[in-house]
Scaffold this motif. Structure first.
Motif, PDB file in Angstrom:
ATOM      1  N   ALA A  64      39.264  38.857  34.106  1.00  0.00           N
ATOM      2  CA  ALA A  64      39.589  37.484  34.484  1.00  0.00           C
ATOM      3  C   ALA A  64      38.286  36.801  34.869  1.00  0.00           C
ATOM      4  N   VAL A  75      41.975  41.728  42.863  1.00  0.00           N
ATOM      5  CA  VAL A  75      42.762  40.810  42.043  1.00  0.00           C
ATOM      6  C   VAL A  75      42.422  41.006  40.567  1.00  0.00           C
ATOM      7  N   GLN A  76      41.136  41.148  40.250  1.00  0.00           N
ATOM      8  CA  GLN A  76      40.737  41.380  38.868  1.00  0.00           C
ATOM      9  C   GLN A  76      41.289  42.710  38.349  1.00  0.00           C
ATOM     10  N   TYR A 121      44.974  42.311  37.737  1.00  0.00           N
ATOM     11  CA  TYR A 121      45.087  41.505  36.517  1.00  0.00           C
ATOM     12  C   TYR A 121      44.904  42.405  35.292  1.00  0.00           C
ATOM     13  N   GLN A 122      43.858  43.208  35.308  1.00  0.00           N
ATOM     14  CA  GLN A 122      43.563  44.098  34.179  1.00  0.00           C
ATOM     15  C   GLN A 122      44.696  45.101  33.969  1.00  0.00           C
ATOM     16  N   ASP A 159      47.806  44.646  34.654  1.00  0.00           N
ATOM     17  CA  ASP A 159      48.946  43.889  34.140  1.00  0.00           C
ATOM     18  C   ASP A 159      48.755  43.532  32.668  1.00  0.00           C
ATOM     19  N   ILE A 160      47.583  43.032  32.313  1.00  0.00           N
ATOM     20  CA  ILE A 160      47.304  42.582  30.944  1.00  0.00           C
ATOM     21  C   ILE A 160      47.196  43.752  29.969  1.00  0.00           C
ATOM     22  N   GLU A 171      51.619  32.765  35.897  1.00  0.00           N
ATOM     23  CA  GLU A 171      50.380  33.132  35.205  1.00  0.00           C
ATOM     24  C   GLU A 171      49.847  34.457  35.770  1.00  0.00           C
ATOM     25  N   THR A 172      49.367  35.312  34.899  1.00  0.00           N
ATOM     26  CA  THR A 172      48.978  36.678  35.265  1.00  0.00           C
ATOM     27  C   THR A 172      47.987  36.722  36.420  1.00  0.00           C
ATOM     28  N   ILE A 173      46.975  35.862  36.397  1.00  0.00           N
ATOM     29  CA  ILE A 173      45.974  35.910  37.467  1.00  0.00           C
ATOM     30  C   ILE A 173      46.588  35.486  38.804  1.00  0.00           C
ATOM     31  N   ARG A 176      49.722  35.860  39.605  1.00  0.00           N
ATOM     32  CA  ARG A 176      50.590  36.988  39.988  1.00  0.00           C
ATOM     33  C   ARG A 176      49.765  38.058  40.694  1.00  0.00           C
ATOM     34  N   ALA A 177      48.575  38.339  40.174  1.00  0.00           N
ATOM     35  CA  ALA A 177      47.696  39.332  40.794  1.00  0.00           C
ATOM     36  C   ALA A 177      47.262  38.888  42.192  1.00  0.00           C
TER      37      ALA A 177
END
Length: 168
Positions: A4, A29-30, A33-34, A36-37, A103-105, A107-108
């Motif tokens: 992100a 958070v990153q 995010y990773q 999740d993605i 949005e994914t970020i 959510r993180a």
């Protein structure tokens, strides 16, 4: 690895030592995010961030040395509590907007913040909310950080009843 990307650049090395926790929050958070993605597993994400990102220069951006134990606590702690915390976040979102549609970020950010509010009672709720709003601000515009602020504020009042006075 798909990372992100903050919209305003990375934290600079000259930041005060106190920001090591802030850097850990950003990295957590990153990492979430990773996960999740890309579906990256917990052990792989911890190893990747601890060996390649925290306190290193990556693609020309200098990452502030982060408090690695704090980073690890947030990521592993959220993963351990995800089945319990995701529904709590879902209930907090307004107008029946499910967490899976956020949005994914964001959510993180909400997930990491919810974990800290729930399990890190040593950190004042107002600090947790403020820190994660700042993290969100690195990735998204002010309207979306307002949503993060609102959700985390409601979570703080729910998870830490009594810590925050009703007048706020």
């Amino acid at each position: 690895m798909k990372k992100a990307e903050p919209k305003k650049g990375e934290v600079k090395r000259s930041e005060p030592k106190a920001n090591r926790r802030g850097a850990a929050r950003l990295a957590a958070v990153q990492a979430l995010y990773q996960m999740d993605i890309a579906g990256t597993g917990l052990n792989d994400i911890l190893a990747e961030f601890e060996s390649h990102w925290l306190g290193r220069e990556v693609e020309g951006d200098q990452y502030l040395p982060a408090e690695a134990a704090f980073f690890r606590d947030i990521v592993t702690g959220f993963v351990a509590e995800q089945r319990r915390l995701d529904p709590v976040i879902d209930e907090t979102l307004l107008n029946g907007w499910p967490l899976k549609r956020v949005e994914t970020i964001l959510r993180a950010v909400m997930r990491a913040g919810a974990f800290e509010l729930d399990k890190r009672r040593d950190i004042p709720a107002r600090v947790v909310v403020s820190e994660y709003v700042a993290v969100a601000n690195a990735f998204v515009d002010r309207n979306e950080t307002g949503m993060v602020n609102a959700v985390l504020d409601v979570l703080a009042r729910r998870l830490r009843a009594g810590e925050l006075d009703p007048a706020g």
